[in-house]
Enzyme design. Structure first.
Site, PDB file in Angstrom:
ATOM      1  N   ASP A 441       0.831  -1.209   0.000  1.00 14.55           N
ATOM      2  CA  ASP A 441       0.000   0.000   0.000  1.00 14.55           C
ATOM      3  C   ASP A 441       0.869   1.265   0.000  1.00 14.55           C
ATOM      4  OD1 ASP A 441      -2.379   1.417   0.156  1.00 14.55           O
ATOM      5  OD2 ASP A 441      -3.165   0.265   1.854  1.00 14.55           O
ATOM      6  N   ASP A 498     -10.596   1.670  -3.773  1.00 13.54           N
ATOM      7  CA  ASP A 498     -11.119   1.289  -2.460  1.00 13.54           C
ATOM      8  C   ASP A 498     -12.634   1.161  -2.499  1.00 13.54           C
ATOM      9  OD1 ASP A 498      -8.876   0.909  -1.038  1.00 13.54           O
ATOM     10  OD2 ASP A 498      -8.918   2.799   0.064  1.00 13.54           O
TER      11      ASP A 498
HETATM   12  C1  DGJ Z   1      -5.943   1.575   1.949  1.00 15.44           C
HETATM   13  C2  DGJ Z   1      -6.246   0.433   1.031  1.00 15.44           C
HETATM   14  O1  DGJ Z   1      -6.654   0.898  -0.204  1.00 15.44           O
HETATM   15  C3  DGJ Z   1      -7.270  -0.460   1.687  1.00 15.44           C
HETATM   16  O2  DGJ Z   1      -7.654  -1.494   0.823  1.00 15.44           O
HETATM   17  C4  DGJ Z   1      -6.709  -1.007   2.958  1.00 15.44           C
HETATM   18  O3  DGJ Z   1      -5.627  -1.855   2.679  1.00 15.44           O
HETATM   19  C5  DGJ Z   1      -6.269   0.148   3.864  1.00 15.44           C
HETATM   20  N1  DGJ Z   1      -5.422   1.067   3.186  1.00 15.44           N
HETATM   21  C6  DGJ Z   1      -5.576  -0.366   5.081  1.00 15.44           C
HETATM   22  O4  DGJ Z   1      -5.109   0.634   5.853  1.00 15.44           O
END
Ligand code: DGJ
Length: 694
Positions: A441, A498
């Protein structure tokens, strides 16, 4: 002396030419020219006329237009001496290296001690041309701007298409009319960014998804890019792509752009999309085990967030396996004292409160269920409230008074000690556990763009991949904030967004397929009520939208009713039966006569089968569905057409359409010209149509 060079694949030809040792310019780019086309004649006829109010000769629109040649538009290179004085470059031909499908042109500016090199390679299989520029200087210089070799854009084009976006709203299409002057896009966030995907499509007048000519561009770099699409006063048009301006913070003696991927299509936007999809899947991404089927994911983020509890996770894993999941991904919350997003980033050690016996009891349980195990990291980030920040505040990038993003700072990835630290911590976790997948991430933008940061991230990824060649990596940055061919050289999947809202995803996936194949595009079935939009969507719609790409589940399976679980299992079963060919298929965007319907056709490599996903995003204005034309079929062949999910038909569909009860055999000509008439359906539903060549 006039010099010309050509590069060809089955579909396109690129011709470059120059005279008087000037930098080359693109003389022709379009459908493949006859082998005996005389390139010197092309050079002669390529010049545009001169009239009043113009110079006596038109300056070349070269692969790096130079101000010193009175070029009236944006220059391709802006460079300054270490004392800040601008170096006015004038390059002269030095040498050429030419072999089938590859051309390297080198130029020198002896006065300024600079060497400029442009590389072109053409890929016969994917029909993508990869091009890149580099600059070498005898003394350290400041690079302000360097474009990858500049390409022309056609004048028979009224608009350009590019993609913008935001968190939970990636890949939104913008169409901008051409006019004198320029469209300038720049992403200064230090990552590829949701805001400006580094891609551009120039459709010629009349081009649609399925027909007409189009030119497309993608800049493969994860640190933020700049794009110029400029129409000069004389009507010529140029496209420049490079790193965001002034990203090279220190004076240096060597610079290079990232690769610019370009393609010409004579069968609509789909021609560009298929070229990029194939190039990415077959040339850029290196799957550790290419023949292994893509596993169905279960990601625990929207099920538990930071609330990790072993019995709960084991229970959820059991339910996920029972639904058909094959890979369990433990998301954020397993390390340090990470109870929320205010702390512990960089403390990459298992949290002993949540996992008193380490991660192995969970991993062993996951394995006993027949699933493999993946884990989340956000390596480039640090919370001020972390042990590592307390020990090494100087490792963080940016000033003391910087604005935090999600309560975090970025680490300075250019520092060898930071790279070593991250390599050691991540390696320790991978070495001590049977982990075959990382979700990587990157949740905040940088305090300022800095190419060294991106190079540092690439170096860390490369080192880890070398040490753990069987581990797959997913690129995530608050969803789709780091999606480009540069990161995908080092990773294997992208977290597109997301947003697990199937309606939003339907649109995003459609637009993203202009560049991305299904095999790398993660898509998960989210909770009944979507956590990022509040929208409640039926399970069948959620499941079919996820089945369009690399399928997964991301919700608390304890919320499922029996009917929802049954429907989900059924779609996962269908996906497993079909993914073998679908993950290698071409995704073709269909021209939908009904704006409420977003439709695509996935066509197998051997053209023997296809599946159409026709998603009804909203209520139609017309009472009866409009026929949907398919594409790229053999007009003379017959296809057996089956409505795969005909049991989803609603009670308000009252007609006696054959497709509702049985398969039908139809010719390619009929399917591509009249089109398929599907049953009436509710909004927020999906029809799935299978076709098999007879
Ligand atoms: C942002 C990501 O896009 C999510 O899918 C998740 O992994 C969160 N971060 C976790 O903090």
């Amino acid at each position: 002396m006039i010099q010309c060079w050509r590069l060809d694949d089955r579909r396109q030809t690129l011709v470059l030419g120059s005279h008087r040792e000037h930098l080359a310019e693109v003389l022709y780019w379009g459908p493949r020219l006859p082998d005996d086309e005389d390139l010197n004649t092309l050079f002669a006829v390529h010049a545009i006329d001169v009239t009043g109010g113009m110079l006596d000769l038109n300056p070349e629109l070269s692969i790096s237009p130079e101000a010193t040649r009175t070029f009236p538009g944006q220059p391709g290179l802006i460079v300054r001496a270490s004392d800040g004085a601008q170096l006015l470059t004038k390059f002269c031909f030095e040498k050429v290296e030419e072999e089938p499908g590859r051309l390297v042109l080198t130029y020198e500016d002896k006065n300024n001690g600079l060497t400029y090199t442009a590389r072109f390679t053409i890929n016969e299989h994917t029909q993508v041309i990869e091009t890149q520029a580099s600059l070498v200087s005898t003394k350290p210089v400041h690079l302000h701007w360097m474009s990858a070799p500049v390409m022309p854009a056609p004048q028979l084009s009224d608009e350009m298409i590019d993609l913008a976006g935001r968190w939970c709203g990636e890949f939104q299409i913008n169409r901008t009319a051409w006019s004198p002057g320029m469209r300038f896009r720049e992403n200064r966030t230090g990552r590829t960014g949701h805001e400006h995907f580094p891609g551009l499509i120039i459709p010629c007048r009349g081009a649609t998804n399925t027909q007409g000519q189009a030119y497309a561009f993608h800049y493969g770099w994860s640190g933020g890019h700049k794009m110029i699409a400029e129409e000069l006063p004389d009507g010529r048009r140029q496209i420049q792509f490079g790193h965001a301006e002034r990203m090279e913070v220190a004076p240096q003696t060597r610079f290079e752009t990232a690769p610019l991927y370009v393609t010409f299509s004579d069968d609509g936007l789909n021609g560009c999309a298929v070229a990029f999809q194939r190039h990415l899947r077959d040339e850029i991404v290196h799957m550790p085990e290419p023949d292994r089927p893509r596993p169905v994911h279960f990601n625990c983020w929207e099920a538990v967030y930071f609330d990790h509890n072993l019995p709960t996770l084991k229970d959820i894993a059991g339910r996920a396996a029972e639904l058909g999941a094959e890979r369990f991904v433990l998301d954020d919350g397993w390390f340090g004292y990470r109870d929320d997003d205010t702390r512990a980033l960089s403390d990459w050690e298992v949290d002993p409160r949540k996992y008193p016996d380490g991660l192995n009891p969970l991993i062993e349980h996951v394995h006993s269920l027949g699933m493999t195990f993946g884990i989340w990291f956000e390596p480039e980030m640090i919370n001020p409230d972390s042990n590592i920040h307390r020990a090494h505040p100087d490792w963080a990038l940016g000033g003391e008074d910087q604005i935090l993003g999600r309560n975090q700072k970025a680490l300075n990835m250019a520092l060898p000690e930071v790279q070593n630290f991250l390599f050691d911590r991540i390696s320790a976790i991978l070495r001590d556990h049977a982990i075959e997948y990382i979700k990587w991430d990157h949740n905040r933008v940088l305090p300022m763009p800095d190419a060294a940061q991106t190079r540092g991230s690439y170096a860390l990824l490369d080192r880890l991949r070398e040490e753990f060649p069987l581990v797959e990596i997913e690129s995530c940055a608050s969803g789709g904030g780091r999606i480009d061919f540069g990161i995908l050289k080092r990773t294997h999947r992208v977290w597109l967004s997301d947003s697990n809202d199937a309606l939003e995803r339907l649109k995003m996936q459609h637009n993203a397929s202009l560049f991305l194949p299904a095999a790398v595009t993660g898509s998960h079935v989210g909770p009944r009520q979507c956590h990022t939009s509040g929208r409640t969507l039926d399970m069948r719609f959620r499941a079919w939208v996820a089945a369009q790409r690399h399928m997964g589940i991301e919700m608390d399976p304890r919320e499922l009713t029996d009917d929802e679980a049954r429907a989900l299992r059924q779609v996962i079963g269908w996906w497993k039966d079909n993914q073998g060919w679908m993950m290698k298929a071409d995704i073709l965007l269909l021209e939908s006569p009904d704006p409420a319907v977003i439709a695509e056709q996935q066509l197998s490599v051997d053209h023997k089968r296809f599946v159409v996903f026709a998603g009804k995003a909203t209520t139609s204005s017309q009472i009866a569905p409009r026929p949907l034309r398919l594409t790229r079929l053999d007009p003379d062949a017959h296809y057996r057409i089956t409505l795969a999910n005909r049991d989803n038909v609603s009670g308000l569909s009252r007609g006696t359409q054959t497709l509702k009860t049985e398969s039908v055999d139809l010719s390619g000509t009929y399917l591509m010209n009249h089109g398929l008439t599907l049953p009436w359906s509710f909004p927020e539903t999906m029809w799935v149509v299978e076709g098999v060549r007879l």
